[in-house]
Design a protein around this motif. Sequence first.
Motif, PDB file in Angstrom:
ATOM      1  N   UNK A 221      69.461  49.080 -43.886  1.00 61.48           N
ATOM      2  CA  UNK A 221      68.503  49.343 -42.979  1.00 61.48           C
ATOM      3  C   UNK A 221      69.089  49.457 -41.702  1.00 61.48           C
ATOM      4  N   UNK A 222      69.116  50.882 -41.284  1.00 61.26           N
ATOM      5  CA  UNK A 222      69.726  51.171 -40.032  1.00 61.26           C
ATOM      6  C   UNK A 222      68.703  51.424 -38.881  1.00 61.26           C
ATOM      7  N   UNK A 223      68.995  50.683 -37.745  1.00 61.28           N
ATOM      8  CA  UNK A 223      68.053  51.269 -36.857  1.00 61.28           C
ATOM      9  C   UNK A 223      68.979  51.756 -35.497  1.00 61.28           C
ATOM     10  N   UNK A 224      68.640  52.749 -34.838  1.00 62.82           N
ATOM     11  CA  UNK A 224      69.765  53.212 -33.708  1.00 62.82           C
ATOM     12  C   UNK A 224      68.402  53.158 -32.418  1.00 62.82           C
ATOM     13  N   UNK A 225      68.962  52.390 -31.200  1.00 61.27           N
ATOM     14  CA  UNK A 225      68.141  52.180 -30.070  1.00 61.27           C
ATOM     15  C   UNK A 225      68.250  53.193 -29.060  1.00 61.27           C
ATOM     16  N   UNK A 226      67.164  53.808 -28.464  1.00 64.61           N
ATOM     17  CA  UNK A 226      67.456  54.793 -27.533  1.00 64.61           C
ATOM     18  C   UNK A 226      66.515  53.968 -26.158  1.00 64.61           C
ATOM     19  N   UNK A 228      66.183  53.260 -22.123  1.00 68.79           N
ATOM     20  CA  UNK A 228      66.367  53.477 -20.606  1.00 68.79           C
ATOM     21  C   UNK A 228      65.746  52.486 -19.621  1.00 68.79           C
ATOM     22  N   UNK A 229      66.740  51.696 -18.976  1.00 66.40           N
ATOM     23  CA  UNK A 229      66.338  50.647 -18.083  1.00 66.40           C
ATOM     24  C   UNK A 229      66.337  51.228 -16.460  1.00 66.40           C
ATOM     25  N   UNK A 230      65.519  50.474 -15.726  1.00 66.37           N
ATOM     26  CA  UNK A 230      65.712  50.763 -14.325  1.00 66.37           C
ATOM     27  C   UNK A 230      66.568  49.686 -13.812  1.00 66.37           C
ATOM     28  N   UNK A 231      67.090  49.812 -12.574  1.00 67.28           N
ATOM     29  CA  UNK A 231      67.862  48.983 -11.959  1.00 67.28           C
ATOM     30  C   UNK A 231      67.350  47.596 -11.721  1.00 67.28           C
ATOM     31  N   UNK A 232      66.300  47.215 -12.076  1.00 69.06           N
ATOM     32  CA  UNK A 232      65.911  45.766 -11.841  1.00 69.06           C
ATOM     33  C   UNK A 232      65.483  45.171 -13.200  1.00 69.06           C
ATOM     34  N   UNK A 233      66.155  46.182 -14.444  1.00 73.01           N
ATOM     35  CA  UNK A 233      65.916  45.428 -15.786  1.00 73.01           C
ATOM     36  C   UNK A 233      64.718  45.869 -16.383  1.00 73.01           C
ATOM     37  N   UNK A 234      63.872  46.533 -15.760  1.00 72.47           N
ATOM     38  CA  UNK A 234      62.353  47.054 -16.401  1.00 72.47           C
ATOM     39  C   UNK A 234      62.775  48.139 -17.465  1.00 72.47           C
ATOM     40  N   UNK A 235      61.939  48.130 -18.627  1.00 73.26           N
ATOM     41  CA  UNK A 235      62.470  49.248 -19.622  1.00 73.26           C
ATOM     42  C   UNK A 235      61.512  50.557 -19.216  1.00 73.26           C
ATOM     43  N   UNK A 236      62.084  51.469 -18.898  1.00 72.28           N
ATOM     44  CA  UNK A 236      61.331  52.870 -18.858  1.00 72.28           C
ATOM     45  C   UNK A 236      60.840  53.685 -19.613  1.00 72.28           C
ATOM     46  N   UNK A 237      61.954  53.704 -20.669  1.00 74.51           N
ATOM     47  CA  UNK A 237      61.443  54.348 -21.849  1.00 74.51           C
ATOM     48  C   UNK A 237      62.526  53.894 -23.160  1.00 74.51           C
ATOM     49  N   UNK A 238      61.902  53.702 -24.420  1.00 71.41           N
ATOM     50  CA  UNK A 238      62.347  52.969 -25.349  1.00 71.41           C
ATOM     51  C   UNK A 238      61.754  53.861 -26.914  1.00 71.41           C
ATOM     52  N   UNK A 239      62.940  54.018 -27.608  1.00 69.62           N
ATOM     53  CA  UNK A 239      62.509  54.596 -28.992  1.00 69.62           C
ATOM     54  C   UNK A 239      63.509  53.935 -30.141  1.00 69.62           C
ATOM     55  N   UNK A 240      63.021  53.958 -31.274  1.00 73.27           N
ATOM     56  CA  UNK A 240      63.839  53.323 -32.413  1.00 73.27           C
ATOM     57  C   UNK A 240      63.854  54.483 -33.569  1.00 73.27           C
ATOM     58  N   UNK A 241      64.999  54.995 -33.733  1.00 73.67           N
ATOM     59  CA  UNK A 241      65.134  55.942 -35.152  1.00 73.67           C
ATOM     60  C   UNK A 241      65.877  55.125 -36.015  1.00 73.67           C
ATOM     61  N   UNK A 242      65.067  54.807 -36.982  1.00 73.67           N
ATOM     62  CA  UNK A 242      65.444  54.043 -38.144  1.00 73.67           C
ATOM     63  C   UNK A 242      65.558  54.944 -39.538  1.00 73.67           C
ATOM     64  N   UNK A 243      66.168  54.231 -40.532  1.00 73.96           N
ATOM     65  CA  UNK A 243      66.287  54.914 -41.690  1.00 73.96           C
ATOM     66  C   UNK A 243      66.822  53.743 -42.848  1.00 73.96           C
ATOM     67  N   UNK A 244      66.280  53.775 -44.191  1.00 72.02           N
ATOM     68  CA  UNK A 244      66.663  53.003 -45.179  1.00 72.02           C
ATOM     69  C   UNK A 244      67.508  53.910 -45.954  1.00 72.02           C
ATOM     70  N   UNK A 312      63.040  57.862 -43.482  1.00 69.67           N
ATOM     71  CA  UNK A 312      63.364  57.801 -41.974  1.00 69.67           C
ATOM     72  C   UNK A 312      62.003  57.252 -41.270  1.00 69.67           C
ATOM     73  N   UNK A 313      62.116  56.608 -40.179  1.00 69.39           N
ATOM     74  CA  UNK A 313      60.940  56.452 -39.351  1.00 69.39           C
ATOM     75  C   UNK A 313      61.360  56.428 -37.887  1.00 69.39           C
ATOM     76  N   UNK A 314      60.379  56.210 -37.128  1.00 67.52           N
ATOM     77  CA  UNK A 314      60.604  56.260 -35.759  1.00 67.52           C
ATOM     78  C   UNK A 314      59.359  55.297 -35.029  1.00 67.52           C
ATOM     79  N   UNK A 315      59.906  54.738 -34.097  1.00 66.54           N
ATOM     80  CA  UNK A 315      58.989  53.790 -33.384  1.00 66.54           C
ATOM     81  C   UNK A 315      59.095  54.150 -31.861  1.00 66.54           C
ATOM     82  N   UNK A 316      58.137  54.201 -31.007  1.00 66.26           N
ATOM     83  CA  UNK A 316      58.065  54.414 -29.779  1.00 66.26           C
ATOM     84  C   UNK A 316      57.189  53.442 -28.925  1.00 66.26           C
TER      85      UNK A 316
END
Length: 476
Positions: A221-226, A228-244, A312-316
């Motif tokens: 079960x593989x998950x690849x994370x995308x 993007x953080x701001x300079x103060x540690x907050x998440x601006x954008x995030x997705x998971x591309x996963x597959x079995x 394949x699956x995707x999480x945003x």
Amino acid sequence: MISEFFVLSPRGDTIIAKQYRNDRGDVGAHERSHTEAFFRKVKFWSDATNEEEYEELQDDDKAEDGARLKRKGDAPPVFLMPDGMVYVHVKRNGLIFCCTTARNVSPNTVIELLASIARIFKDYCGTLSEEALRKNFILCYELLDEMIDYGYPQVTRTENLKSFVYNEPILVEHVVNTGNLVNPKTASASAVHKPVISSVNENGRKSNVNANQKNEIFVDILERLNVLFSNNGYVLNSTIDGCIQMKSYLAGNPELRLALNEDLVIGRNNAGSYGSVVVDDMNFNDCVNLAEFESARTLSFIPPDGEFVVLNYRVTGEFPTPFRIFPSIEEVEPKKLEVVILIRGEMPANHFGANVTVEMPMPRCTAAASCNVISSPGSGYANAEYVAHEGKLVWTMKKFPGGTEQTMRAKVTLNQPCTTQMRREIGPINMTFEIPMYNVSSLNVRYLRVAEAMVGYTPYRWVRYVTQSSSYVCRL
């Protein structure tokens, strides 16, 4: 369709090359020159509009610095070369698989073809490496003859090629990366590196890989994370591309049943109670039977030969990120900067990140930098340095335990006073890692079993969870 196909080593040596159409007209005289030109273009990719200026920089005494200054990241998978040919390439395990064409073809189709060729080479050779391809080059050319005819794809499925392939693979010992720190209760990553057909050992004796071998099936079960953080540690954008992903060595290819989370929800609009596993979308392999998926979240299928992706699956949206990055840059003197990167492990303490690498580009006028690492107990070997020819700070850690904080402090000396324009050249911070036996989406395999009970048939199931960083970036 395509005119040529070739595979290059990480050093640029041609391992396999095959011509399908004489669109170039002078391939015989310059067969090596165009592969060398392609490799230089990929190695020292530049978006410079003045190509003559770029070539002069490469020939200059300061070619190394010039290439770094002109380089604008990795080469795109498709680009046009001065010889009039379009080059389409993908990278797999350090090897470069490339096709050339002079016609208006679909880039996605060619990229998918290259990915299929790499996958089939791995299935039949057991592992995808330079040594494996060189030792099995006759088998590889035989596979190419069946997969592509006059530049057009024909057969690209492992099981369909079995009846046409007569050469036997020569086994190559797979080198296990000891830094991958896999949970000892799971199978080693090298256990799945076996060819799907009979083989010839190093002594020249033929041995069937299915004889006297345990019935095994490997599930990743593989998950690849995308992220993007701001300079103060907050998440601006995030997705998971996963597959079995699976690879089966079961005798007789019996029907299997794979059960996922009972609370799995597909589609944000269909999200139910708190705590359910929600994915945005999911697509399945054409061998999967979905008759019981809606009612019991169970899949049934007959595993094909070789390595294949079941789904394949995707999480945003929002999800708990395993690491958070907190950078700080302070100008202590006109020509000196102090850079501090603090990374906090947000995952549970019983998990860890392996082979962690943090890269931070620095201004072109950087003269030198001294780095100091403050590591928490249990993190193992850690090192940070300024790589001058790449112009960036590189911080590496063998192990990053969850629930801890790691800090890297660097004192950077510039050749001239720091300006606003120089500050813009710093960053962004890019982080790569791998977390074994951990997935962010909480998608789990409840069970994997043979659909019909068979007397004396006791297969071994190896299930691994792996989370990797695809794009883990922090803005400054």
